[in-house]
Design an enzyme around this catalytic site. Structure first.
Site, PDB file in Angstrom:
ATOM      1  N   SER A  44       0.836  -1.195   0.000  1.00 35.64           N
ATOM      2  CA  SER A  44       0.000   0.000   0.000  1.00 35.64           C
ATOM      3  C   SER A  44       0.876   1.253   0.000  1.00 35.64           C
ATOM      4  O   SER A  44       1.776   1.370  -0.817  1.00 35.64           O
ATOM      5  CB  SER A  44      -0.952  -0.046   1.202  1.00 35.64           C
ATOM      6  OG  SER A  44      -2.038   0.829   1.043  1.00 35.64           O
ATOM      7  N   ASP A  74      -5.476  -4.126  -2.279  1.00 29.26           N
ATOM      8  CA  ASP A  74      -4.434  -3.697  -1.346  1.00 29.26           C
ATOM      9  C   ASP A  74      -3.613  -4.865  -0.779  1.00 29.26           C
ATOM     10  O   ASP A  74      -4.158  -5.799  -0.187  1.00 29.26           O
ATOM     11  CB  ASP A  74      -5.091  -2.937  -0.189  1.00 29.26           C
ATOM     12  CG  ASP A  74      -4.116  -2.082   0.585  1.00 29.26           C
ATOM     13  OD1 ASP A  74      -3.056  -2.595   0.977  1.00 29.26           O
ATOM     14  OD2 ASP A  74      -4.404  -0.887   0.793  1.00 29.26           O
TER      15      ASP A  74
END
Length: 269
Positions: free
Chosen positions: A59, A179
């Protein structure tokens, strides 16, 4: 699709060898902390950086890893971008969740401005990005990129939180990805020592000190964190960026925590 799954190992603090990696945790807008760490390492950690063979992250952490590997000269540009991004999100009625707000478009524009034309070539086998398969939920570490656009797609995938960042997962090589922080938010490399970095208090090499009395730790997607009010506040700040002055304090905290690490392990230039 190039995908490699690693068996992870950890090493005690103070353990030094020629092969080092840096791992930056998933943390949303607290990526401003990571930029403070990078600034300290660039200014005072040259000896350490000379031993770093790879950077990894998930991320927002993957964005910092990409910056350090491919465009360390764009540190100030990156700080400006994250502050402007945070300002933009704060103006939305419901933050990034505001209907009609295109979170991923803003992020893409930032990446296109920061990454050099040959970023994918510089990053090959030096940058390892954590992503999660949207259907199977399996983690994948990507370290080879056919093009700059390919690299950007992997970084966007690593940052895509469903609903928060949009409704359509990022497509990469015919598959849908979300993610990387959901499945491995603080990757540790199989070889050598991985220096772990997180804006959440825990057992990471570089992280904020815990000021409370509780010593309860939990593991969240392979990252150890303390159960504390401070960390709950940080989690909220990761998704809903705080005011500019607080972002500046968080950045400074990353810088100071990195300096303490360099002093503690005798890496200071």
């Amino acid at each position: 699709m190039y995908c490699r799954i690693y068996c992870y190992a950890s090493y005690p603090r103070g353990w030094r060898m020629a092969v080092l990696s840096l791992s930056f945790a998933a943390c949303g807008f607290l990526g401003i902390y990571h930029l403070g760490v990078v600034e300290a390492l660039v200014q005072r950690g040259g000896k350490l950086l000379s031993c770093v063979k790879a950077c990894t992250g998930a991320s927002a952490g993957s964005l910092t890893a990409a910056l350090l590997i491919t465009a360390p000269n764009k540190l100030e540009v990156s700080k400006d971008f994250i502050n402007e991004f945070a300002d933009e999100v704060r103006k939305q009625k419901f933050g990034a969740l505001t209907p009609g707000y295109d979170f991923m478009l803003t992020l893409r524009k930032g990446l296109e401005n920061i990454l050099p034309p040959n970023a994918h070539e510089i990053a090959a086998d030096r940058l390892y990005i954590s992503i999660t398969h949207s259907r199977s939920g399996e983690n994948c570490m990507v370290s080879r990129f056919a093009s700059r656009e390919n690299l950007i797609k992997v970084l966007l995938a690593s940052c895509f939180v469903p609903l928060y960042a949009g409704v359509k997962a990022v497509e990469y090589q015919g598959e849908k990805w979300i993610d990387g922080g959901f499945t491995n938010c603080l990757p540790v490399m199989a070889e050598g020592r991985t220096v772990t970095i997180s804006p959440f208090s825990g057992l990471q090499d570089i992280c904020p000190k815990h000021s409370g009395l509780s010593n309860l730790h939990i593991s969240l997607a392979k990252m150890d964190v303390l159960v504390s009010i401070d960390n709950l506040t940080r989690l909220n700040q990761a998704l809903f960026p705080p005011a500019h002055n607080i972002m500046k304090e968080i950045n400074r905290s990353g810088y100071e925590d990195a300096l303490q690490f360099l002093r503690r392990e005798k890496w200071m230039d």
